[in-house]
Design an enzyme around this catalytic site. Structure first.
Site, PDB file in Angstrom:
ATOM      1  N   HIS A   1      41.280  81.576  47.137  1.00 21.03           N
ATOM      2  CA  HIS A   1      40.349  82.614  46.675  1.00 21.03           C
ATOM      3  C   HIS A   1      40.515  82.850  45.173  1.00 21.03           C
ATOM      4  CE1 HIS A   1      38.244  86.609  46.962  1.00 21.03           C
ATOM      5  NE2 HIS A   1      39.061  86.867  45.950  1.00 21.03           N
ATOM      6  N   GLU A   2      41.738  82.980  44.713  1.00 18.95           N
ATOM      7  CA  GLU A   2      41.980  83.245  43.297  1.00 18.95           C
ATOM      8  C   GLU A   2      41.626  82.036  42.432  1.00 18.95           C
ATOM      9  OE1 GLU A   2      42.412  86.135  42.321  1.00 18.95           O
ATOM     10  OE2 GLU A   2      42.823  87.005  44.282  1.00 18.95           O
TER      11      GLU A   2
END
Length: 274
Positions: A135-136
């Site tokens: 996600h990051e």
């Protein structure tokens, strides 16, 4: 073309931020009678400085330190593999004590940094940590984190200009000082509305990208559930409001949905499992 919706929103928000910033530059030129060339040069330089400072302050505010590769070799290996698959350079990995399980990214594709909290590594299983990391990394690949940091910087600059206008055009008494603070806060919030709109949408996009990269949305969905439950139990958060907007989990950031930095957690989980 990937994520046309996100790119369009970033273009619109960027245009609005530029407009606010241009108005602030014109006001400065008029109030201080500075030449146009100096104002333009100062404006460009100031944005660059604000970006660097914003990134540095985000890391400093949580006391981030480098994630030891000998102690967390599996995480480094997973990030290296994900970065290669996503076509970006492996970001710098850091760890911090945030009081709650959380993570955030700053920087661009060639010079990104991902910070994970000690609490997150204690609470999540390895595949759930991988979902958070994916996600990051998606935020870095999509460049939306750059827009977030720049947006916060522009909002601060415009608010400062608004405060100085009030102070320089008033009677320089206590009432003017109070009015300047109020005007600055309102101005900053109005500018940040456009940043918040991107902030909510970019979370959905990064969730979708992470699920695609790791082959399933379930690990990230479980991670978000655990993060949300842990955050509800903990009142000892060490994350300030600006960094909170960058994190994978936020508290909503305001009195209404208009000022929320994150979409509802239940909707994110539903999408990941849908």
């Amino acid at each position: 073309m990937r994520h046309v919706g996100l790119k369009a929103r970033m273009a619109i928000a960027g245009s609005m931020l530029f407009a606010f910033y241009a108005v602030a530059a014109v006001v400065v030129m008029g109030v201080f009678d500075w030449p146009l060339g100096l104002v333009l040069l100062g404006s460009v330089a100031f944005v660059g400085v604000q970006y660097k400072i914003g990134k540095w302050m985000a890391l400093r505010s949580v006391g981030a330190e480098d994630l030891p590769e000998d102690q967390y070799s599996d995480i480094h290996r997973r990030v290296e593999s994900l970065s290669r698959d996503m076509g970006i350079d492996k970001p710098r990995l850091m760890i911090a004590r945030m009081g709650v399980p959380n993570a955030f990214a700053v920087g661009r594709k060639g010079a990104g940094t991902v910070v994970v909290s000690e609490e997150l590594l204690r609470v999540l299983e390895p595949d759930e940590v991988e979902g958070v990391l994916a996600h990051e990394l998606a935020h870095i690949r999509n460049r939306d984190v750059v827009m977030m940091v720049l947006g916060q910087g522009v909002a601060s600059i415009v608010a400062i200009v608004a405060q100085w206008v009030v102070l320089l055009t008033g009677d320089n008494d206590l009432a003017d000082l109070f009015l300047a603070i109020v005007v600055g806060q309102i101005t900053q919030m109005l500018v940040m509305v456009f940043v918040f709109a991107i902030s909510r949408y970019r979370e959905y996009v990064a969730d979708s990208d992470a699920a695609e990269e790791i082959g399933s949305g379930e690990p990230l969905a479980r991670a978000l559930e655990k993060i949300s439950r842990s955050a509800e139990r903990s009142q000892d958060t060490e994350i300030d409001s600006q960094v909170n907007a960058l994190c994978i989990f936020g508290d909503g950031g305001g009195l209404a949905r208009l000022f929320a930095t994150h979409p509802p957690m239940e909707k994110r989980i539903e999408r990941l499992r849908g």
